[in-house]
Scaffold this motif. Structure first.
Motif, PDB file in Angstrom:
ATOM      1  N   ASN A 297       0.914  -1.232   0.169  1.00 17.60           N
ATOM      2  CA  ASN A 297      -0.052  -0.045  -0.060  1.00 17.60           C
ATOM      3  C   ASN A 297       1.012   1.306  -0.071  1.00 17.60           C
ATOM      4  N   CYS A 298       2.003   1.083  -0.354  1.00 18.42           N
ATOM      5  CA  CYS A 298       3.069   2.317  -0.321  1.00 18.42           C
ATOM      6  C   CYS A 298       4.218   1.864  -1.110  1.00 18.42           C
ATOM      7  N   PHE A 299       4.329   2.379  -2.392  1.00 21.05           N
ATOM      8  CA  PHE A 299       5.670   2.074  -3.089  1.00 21.05           C
ATOM      9  C   PHE A 299       5.907   3.067  -3.932  1.00 21.05           C
ATOM     10  N   ALA A 300       7.368   3.044  -4.517  1.00 23.09           N
ATOM     11  CA  ALA A 300       7.779   4.054  -5.324  1.00 23.09           C
ATOM     12  C   ALA A 300       8.041   3.656  -6.697  1.00 23.09           C
ATOM     13  N   VAL A 301       7.852   4.632  -7.677  1.00 21.65           N
ATOM     14  CA  VAL A 301       8.191   4.374  -9.078  1.00 21.65           C
ATOM     15  C   VAL A 301       9.000   5.474  -9.527  1.00 21.65           C
TER      16      VAL A 301
END
Ligand SMILES: [Cu+2]
Length: 143
Positions: free
Chosen positions: A71-75
């Protein structure tokens, strides 16, 4: 034995100090991070563990009943999101304040376009338009 008593007192004092160092829940100052303002979104400041996909590959996000994993990620701005609905309900991935919105039926996959097409660098809320009230929300960091 006085030495033993002193040791016990010292230990108790150490424990007291240790307890005082523990921040109370809800008392934490959010760490400074990338900020962004979106129409209807307001500023968002949040830090999360980076669960980046390999460079260039879409970041995998699984939709469950009813939460996102992660529910929390980086791109990076050139990356999209590879959505998989592993639940039994219809789910959706929408970045708050944008038309970056994808419905995914149970058992289906959907690969989005590049996140950078709709938002710049920053930290953004995303949610499922069907289950936002049920807490099906998350945070994406665009780098
Ligand atoms: Cu949902």
């Amino acid at each position: 034995m006085p030495t033993k008593l002193l040791l016990v007192l010292g230990l108790a004092a150490a424990l007291l100090v240790a307890c005082e160092d523990v921040p109370e829940i809800g008392d934490e100052e959010p760490e400074a991070g990338p900020t962004a303002t979106l129409p209807g979104g307001g500023p968002v400041e949040e830090e999360c563990a980076e669960v980046s996909a390999p460079e260039g590959a879409p970041a995998p996000v699984t939709m469950m009943d009813t939460f996102f994993e992660p529910n929390c990620f980086a791109v990076s701005s050139e990356q999209g999101v590879a959505l998989t609905n592993a639940g039994n309900l219809d789910h959706n991935f929408t970045i708050l304040g944008t038309d970056f919105s994808f419905d995914v039926e149970p058992g289906e996959d959907e690969e989005t376009g590049e996140v950078g097409d709709v938002v710049g660098a920053g930290t953004f809320k995303f949610f499922c338009r069907f289950h936002e009230d049920g807490g099906m929300v998350g945070t994406v960091v665009v780098e």
